[in-house]
Design an enzyme around this catalytic site. Structure first.
Site, PDB file in Angstrom:
ATOM      1  N   SER A 140       1.016  -1.117  -0.027  1.00 12.07           N
ATOM      2  CA  SER A 140       0.067   0.131  -0.094  1.00 12.07           C
ATOM      3  C   SER A 140       0.906   1.164   0.172  1.00 12.07           C
ATOM      4  O   SER A 140       1.972   1.287   0.291  1.00 12.07           O
ATOM      5  CB  SER A 140      -0.677  -0.261   1.212  1.00 12.07           C
ATOM      6  OG  SER A 140      -1.424   1.265   1.497  1.00 12.07           O
ATOM      7  N   TYR A 150      -0.792  -0.745  10.141  1.00 10.41           N
ATOM      8  CA  TYR A 150      -1.135  -1.006   9.078  1.00 10.41           C
ATOM      9  C   TYR A 150      -0.058  -0.563   7.788  1.00 10.41           C
ATOM     10  O   TYR A 150       0.549  -1.264   7.435  1.00 10.41           O
ATOM     11  CB  TYR A 150      -2.607  -0.165   8.387  1.00 10.41           C
ATOM     12  CG  TYR A 150      -2.936  -0.741   7.062  1.00 10.41           C
ATOM     13  CD1 TYR A 150      -3.408  -1.997   6.915  1.00 10.41           C
ATOM     14  CD2 TYR A 150      -2.795  -0.002   6.120  1.00 10.41           C
ATOM     15  CE1 TYR A 150      -3.731  -2.283   5.456  1.00 10.41           C
ATOM     16  CE2 TYR A 150      -3.130  -0.315   4.596  1.00 10.41           C
ATOM     17  CZ  TYR A 150      -3.578  -1.385   4.681  1.00 10.41           C
ATOM     18  OH  TYR A 150      -3.759  -1.827   3.180  1.00 10.41           O
TER      19      TYR A 150
END
Ligand SMILES: NC(=O)c1ccc[n+]([C@@H]2O[C@H](COP(=O)([O-])OP(=O)(O)OC[C@H]3O[C@@H](n4cnc5c(N)ncnc54)[C@H](OP(=O)(O)O)[C@@H]3O)[C@@H](O)[C@H]2O)c1
Length: 253
Positions: A140, A150
């Protein structure tokens, strides 16, 4: 002629389903991995009908030892060698790190980092023995900015992919971390995030992410940032203070 086999984790929805679609269209046999058996079966029927390829399904929970072990066993099968591994399954936690339980954080870290590491470890011996393979790790743009655990897990995946592509690329195994921005999938709804603050130009479609990710992997790139706008944003993010980059990443939460 034998078709190459692609194993995709998280193949029932979003980016993983799109990998199944594009790899099926380019005449890969498929192994679809996720937890929801009904959705896996429905996808398999559709892909067989649309592209005339063979589709296996493998129901596995990739935050459990037994689930990961069953996928590792399939990846190590020499009779039906997997030539494309897409480490895609994942989720994010909507809560703040200090309020999440440690079990939630451990499962999140596992699926985003440890599971891709274990599946890569399982598939590499056969890929190296055959002198060819493709490993695509869905990371990501959060890997490049301070974005909680994350972003930290996705940073690990980018760093791992850069190392692995350097080491195994010359031996025929190309490893790429695909780093999308916001993509229209079920991801944010599952997380329970309110995405009202995200401008429309910041959204990507999964077909573009997958098309560019596959092309960058074929070109031997270790890191793929789909779309020119996100490539530009990520270049700029290196120049601004962390707190500004983090504010952009926190939109919709
Ligand atoms: N959407 C975005 O904006 C975005 C941006 C950057 C990166 N990503 C990354 O892209 C990847 C795919 O996400 P997506 O956006 O396509 O989300 P999605 O539409 O929610 O799909 C997630 C997939 O992962 C599977 N999955 C979830 N938990 C699992 C588990 N414990 N075991 C096995 N499979 C599991 C789901 O199937 P089951 O529920 O049936 O198991 C589903 O097939 C993730 O790694 C995510 O971090 C997404």
């Amino acid at each position: 002629m034998e078709r190459p086999i692609a194993l995709i984790t998280g193949a029932t929805s979003g980016i993983g389903a799109e990998f199944a679609q594009q790899l099926g269209r380019s005449q890969h046999d498929l192994v679809l991995v996720a937890r929801d058996v009904d959705r896996l079966e429905a996808k398999a029927v559709r892909l067989r009908t649309d592209f005339g390829v063979e589709v296996e399904i493998l129901s596995a929970d990739l935050v459990t030892d037994s689930g990961v072990a069953s996928v590792c066993a399939r990846l190590a099968e020499p009779a039906r060698p997997v030539t494309v591994l897409v480490n895609n399954a994942g989720f994010s936690l909507v809560g703040a790190f200090e309020r999440n339980t440690i079990d939630e954080e451990a499962a999140h870290l596992r699926i985003l980092a440890q599971t891709p590491m274990e599946l890569t470890h399982a598939v590499l011996p056969l890929m190296l023995a055959r002198g060819k393979g493709q490993i695509i790790n869905i990371a990501s743009v959060s890997a490049f900015i301070p974005r909680g655990t994350y972003g930290a897990a996705k940073s690990w995946l980018v760093s791992f992919s850069r190392f692995a592509n350097l080491r195994y690329g010359p031996k025929g195994v190309k490893v790429t971390a695909v780093c999308p921005g916001f993509v229209h999938t079920e991801f944010h709804e599952r997380m329970g995030a309110n995405m009202g603050g995200v401008r429309s130009w910041m959204w990507l479609n999964a077909d573009q992410v997958v098309r560019e990710g596959l092309a960058d992997n074929a070109a031997g790139k270790a890191v793929s940032i789909p779309s020119r706008r996100y490539a530009t944003l990520m270049a700029l993010s290196r120049l601004v203070p962390d707190r500004l980059a983090a504010a952009a990443g926190n939109r919709g939460r």
